[in-house]
Design a protein around this motif. Structure first.
Motif, mmCIF file in Angstrom:
data_model
loop_
_atom_site.group_PDB
_atom_site.id
_atom_site.type_symbol
_atom_site.label_atom_id
_atom_site.label_comp_id
_atom_site.label_asym_id
_atom_site.label_seq_id
_atom_site.Cartn_x
_atom_site.Cartn_y
_atom_site.Cartn_z
ATOM 1 N N THR A 99 0.809 -1.218 0.000
ATOM 2 C CA THR A 99 0.000 0.000 0.000
ATOM 3 C C THR A 99 0.844 1.270 0.000
ATOM 4 O OG1 THR A 99 -0.209 -0.013 2.417
ATOM 5 C CG2 THR A 99 -1.920 -1.158 1.158
ATOM 6 N N HIS A 100 2.146 1.152 -0.116
ATOM 7 C CA HIS A 100 2.990 2.339 -0.223
ATOM 8 C C HIS A 100 2.547 3.156 -1.443
ATOM 9 C CE1 HIS A 100 6.513 4.915 -0.030
ATOM 10 N NE2 HIS A 100 6.751 4.656 -1.305
ATOM 11 N N GLY A 101 2.340 4.425 -1.241
ATOM 12 C CA GLY A 101 1.899 5.292 -2.330
ATOM 13 C C GLY A 101 0.397 5.338 -2.536
ATOM 14 N N ALA A 102 -0.351 4.568 -1.728
ATOM 15 C CA ALA A 102 -1.814 4.568 -1.874
ATOM 16 C C ALA A 102 -2.381 5.944 -1.524
ATOM 17 C CB ALA A 102 -2.424 3.512 -0.957
ATOM 18 N N HIS A 103 -3.445 6.334 -2.240
ATOM 19 C CA HIS A 103 -4.114 7.609 -2.004
ATOM 20 C C HIS A 103 -5.279 7.370 -1.032
ATOM 21 C CE1 HIS A 103 -1.672 8.803 -5.365
ATOM 22 N NE2 HIS A 103 -2.195 10.020 -5.409
ATOM 23 N N LEU A 104 -5.022 7.574 0.257
ATOM 24 C CA LEU A 104 -6.083 7.413 1.254
ATOM 25 C C LEU A 104 -7.005 8.623 1.167
ATOM 26 C CD1 LEU A 104 -6.127 4.872 3.070
ATOM 27 C CD2 LEU A 104 -3.844 5.393 2.222
ATOM 28 N N GLY A 120 -16.518 2.293 4.549
ATOM 29 C CA GLY A 120 -15.533 2.121 3.497
ATOM 30 C C GLY A 120 -16.147 2.361 2.138
ATOM 31 N N GLY A 121 -15.366 2.913 1.250
ATOM 32 C CA GLY A 121 -15.802 3.133 -0.123
ATOM 33 C C GLY A 121 -14.983 2.292 -1.082
ATOM 34 N N THR A 122 -14.838 2.758 -2.290
ATOM 35 C CA THR A 122 -14.104 2.047 -3.327
ATOM 36 C C THR A 122 -12.679 1.727 -2.863
ATOM 37 O OG1 THR A 122 -15.370 3.188 -5.027
ATOM 38 C CG2 THR A 122 -13.282 2.183 -5.703
ATOM 39 N N GLY A 123 -12.283 0.484 -3.052
ATOM 40 C CA GLY A 123 -10.918 0.085 -2.735
ATOM 41 C C GLY A 123 -10.674 -0.322 -1.302
ATOM 42 N N VAL A 124 -11.689 -0.212 -0.442
ATOM 43 C CA VAL A 124 -11.592 -0.709 0.933
ATOM 44 C C VAL A 124 -12.403 -1.995 1.020
ATOM 45 C CG1 VAL A 124 -12.161 -0.272 3.352
ATOM 46 C CG2 VAL A 124 -11.191 1.548 1.948
ATOM 47 N N GLY A 125 -11.799 -3.054 1.514
ATOM 48 C CA GLY A 125 -12.443 -4.366 1.517
ATOM 49 C C GLY A 125 -13.627 -4.439 2.472
ATOM 50 N N VAL A 126 -14.425 -5.466 2.255
ATOM 51 C CA VAL A 126 -15.567 -5.774 3.114
ATOM 52 C C VAL A 126 -15.325 -7.132 3.765
ATOM 53 C CG1 VAL A 126 -18.048 -6.245 3.174
ATOM 54 C CG2 VAL A 126 -17.157 -4.417 1.724
ATOM 55 N N VAL A 127 -15.602 -7.238 5.047
ATOM 56 C CA VAL A 127 -15.398 -8.478 5.794
ATOM 57 C C VAL A 127 -16.511 -9.464 5.453
ATOM 58 C CG1 VAL A 127 -15.294 -9.497 8.099
ATOM 59 C CG2 VAL A 127 -14.234 -7.264 7.667
ATOM 60 N N THR A 128 -16.140 -10.666 5.013
ATOM 61 C CA THR A 128 -17.139 -11.682 4.655
ATOM 62 C C THR A 128 -17.019 -12.954 5.477
ATOM 63 O OG1 THR A 128 -15.763 -12.686 2.916
ATOM 64 C CG2 THR A 128 -17.169 -10.831 2.265
ATOM 65 N N LYS A 129 -16.008 -13.041 6.350
ATOM 66 C CA LYS A 129 -15.831 -14.223 7.174
ATOM 67 C C LYS A 129 -15.549 -13.805 8.611
ATOM 68 C CE LYS A 129 -13.869 -17.186 3.525
ATOM 69 N NZ LYS A 129 -12.689 -18.007 3.140
ATOM 70 N N GLY A 173 -7.292 0.331 -4.735
ATOM 71 C CA GLY A 173 -7.150 -0.551 -3.589
ATOM 72 C C GLY A 173 -7.462 -1.998 -3.898
ATOM 73 N N GLU A 174 -8.407 -2.232 -4.807
ATOM 74 C CA GLU A 174 -8.741 -3.617 -5.148
ATOM 75 C C GLU A 174 -7.564 -4.306 -5.821
ATOM 76 O OE1 GLU A 174 -12.426 -6.192 -7.052
ATOM 77 O OE2 GLU A 174 -12.403 -4.010 -7.236
ATOM 78 N N ARG A 175 -6.858 -3.582 -6.680
ATOM 79 C CA ARG A 175 -5.670 -4.176 -7.313
ATOM 80 C C ARG A 175 -4.588 -4.444 -6.271
ATOM 81 N NH1 ARG A 175 -0.861 -2.669 -8.501
ATOM 82 N NH2 ARG A 175 -1.286 -0.514 -7.856
ATOM 83 N N MET A 176 -4.376 -3.495 -5.368
ATOM 84 C CA MET A 176 -3.373 -3.690 -4.314
ATOM 85 C C MET A 176 -3.688 -4.926 -3.487
ATOM 86 S SD MET A 176 -2.930 0.203 -2.913
ATOM 87 C CE MET A 176 -2.346 1.525 -3.959
ATOM 88 N N ALA A 177 -4.962 -5.135 -3.219
ATOM 89 C CA ALA A 177 -5.375 -6.252 -2.356
ATOM 90 C C ALA A 177 -5.040 -7.603 -2.972
ATOM 91 C CB ALA A 177 -6.863 -6.166 -2.065
#
Length: 393
Positions: A99-104, A120-129, A173-177
């Motif tokens: 996540t270095h360089g990520a635009h928070l 959370g919005g675009t690029g922030v994950g959602v907990v599913t488990k 963020g989705e690509r970083m993940a």
């Protein structure tokens, strides 16, 4: 170790090499800032812009353990007192962090109810488990970052009289993940907003390993025969509470480098090692893995299931632990079933056996497992340890 407990399993001992991105570098390492700190900074800048109508160019936030840090605001826009947005770029220092360089990015809007709502919005994950310390369906913004965001926003908005909605997003963020273990853990759609101290310390590098070895040698040079290894700040604080009579020099934040620390402890003539950790690191060590970087090791559900059975868990609990999402999830299952102490003690005994074997019997080993706040010791190889950690409020 309790003589009535089963002997530790003779698992193969392994100390994997560092990732390619974490090889030796000649210079001192530079610390960085967590996604949680950067999110708090962006949220404060956006909130200040919303209140004042003035574009913010810089922002200062406080860290959980005290101290202030200032950030440049990469971008800030405000729309007539209705909404505002600010961006802070993450600098991870010298840690090999995806996540270095990520635009928070924080987008803030007024709401009718007082207080703060964080999502959370675009690029922030959602907990599913389960097993991640957050409710299923919630944005993967961990508790400490949520607290930091709330505190930072409250410095510019009176949340007792006004209400604010804060949405944290991370473009790309989705690509970083995809380069993290998020999807395997059940965090879908983006990265996690993390951090317990607000600071990124480069635990995953060869230079950090060298600093761990040096810390052990310094303790020995002060005629100390016991070294206390903790995986991070919370576990070190817990360890100090468990062993308040030991001088500070005995306590070492070992990160991923347990094997390196043990080897140096033997070399400098120490006689005892104490390891204090949470369920995840302990499970890896119990499996014989002495360098626990996440890219080089995984938690073994089969090991945890076996411990559950040995602790007296019924077939249903053993089956549930065998498919647990994380070691934390197994910890929660044990706790719900009333087996946390029994299973935790067995896990600690396994780890102690691995540490003794790795040092060829040249160190005595004690192990304690703390909860996920770092405030309580929940299991240990010595029952006298079990109880609140006295160094914590």
């Amino acid at each position: 170790m309790n003589p009535h407990e089963p002997a530790p399993q003779l698992v193969p001992l392994r100390e994997p090499d560092l990732p390619r991105t974490a090889k030796v570098r000649p210079d001192a390492l530079r610390t960085g800032w967590t996604t949680g700190t950067c999110s708090a900074a962006a949220a404060k800048a956006a909130s200040a812009a919303l209140v004042s109508g003035i574009v913010q160019r810089a922002v200062t936030v406080s860290l959980p353990a005290g101290g202030l840090v200032s950030f440049a605001v990469e971008r800030c826009v405000v729309d007539a007192g209705r909404t505002a947005e600010a961006v802070v770029i993450k600098d991870a220092g010298d840690d090999p962090d995806v996540t270095h360089g990520a635009h928070l990015t924080a987008t803030v809007t007024w709401r009718t109810r007082t207080g703060i709502e964080i999502d959370g919005g675009t690029g922030v994950g959602v907990v599913t488990k389960p097993g991640l310390g957050l409710p299923v369906g919630e944005a993967a913004i961990n508790p400490v970052p949520r607290s930091m965001i709330t505190r930072s926003v409250a410095e510019v908005v009176d949340l007792d009289t006004r209400g604010l909605r804060v949405v944290i997003s991370v473009p790309d963020g989705e690509r970083m993940a995809r380069r993290t273990t998020n999807a395997r853990l059940g965090i879908i759609g983006g990265i996690s907003i993390l951090g317990t101290t607000g600071i990124v310390r480069p635990f995953s590098t060869a230079s950090w390993r060298a600093s761990v070895e040096q810390a052990v040698a310094v303790a020995a040079a002060q005629q100390q025969c016991t070294v206390v290894l903790a995986t991070g700040g919370r576990t070190e604080k817990a360890a100090i509470g468990l062993l308040p009579a030991l001088p500070e020099v005995c306590f070492v934040e070992v990160g991923d480098f347990t094997g390196a620390a043990l080897r140096r402890a033997v070399e400098v003539g120490m006689t005892d090692v104490v390891f204090v950790g949470m369920a995840g690191k302990l499970t890896k060590l119990a499996a014989g893995i002495l360098m626990t970087h996440y890219t080089r090791s995984k938690v073994s559900p089969d090991l945890l299931a076996g411990i559950t059975a040995d602790a007296g868990g019924d077939a249903a609990l053993v089956a549930a632990v065998a498919v647990a999402n994380t070691a934390r999830h197994a910890h929660e299952l044990w706790e719900t079933a009333g087996l946390l102490r029994a299973a935790g003690d067995l896990l600690c005994a396994r780890v102690a056996g691995v540490l003794v074997r790795f040092t060829e019997g040249r160190l005595r080993a004690r192990v304690a497992m703390v909860d996920f706040t770092g405030m309580s010791c929940v299991a240990a190889t010595e029952q006298t340890w079990v109880g609140p950690c006295r160094s914590t409020p």
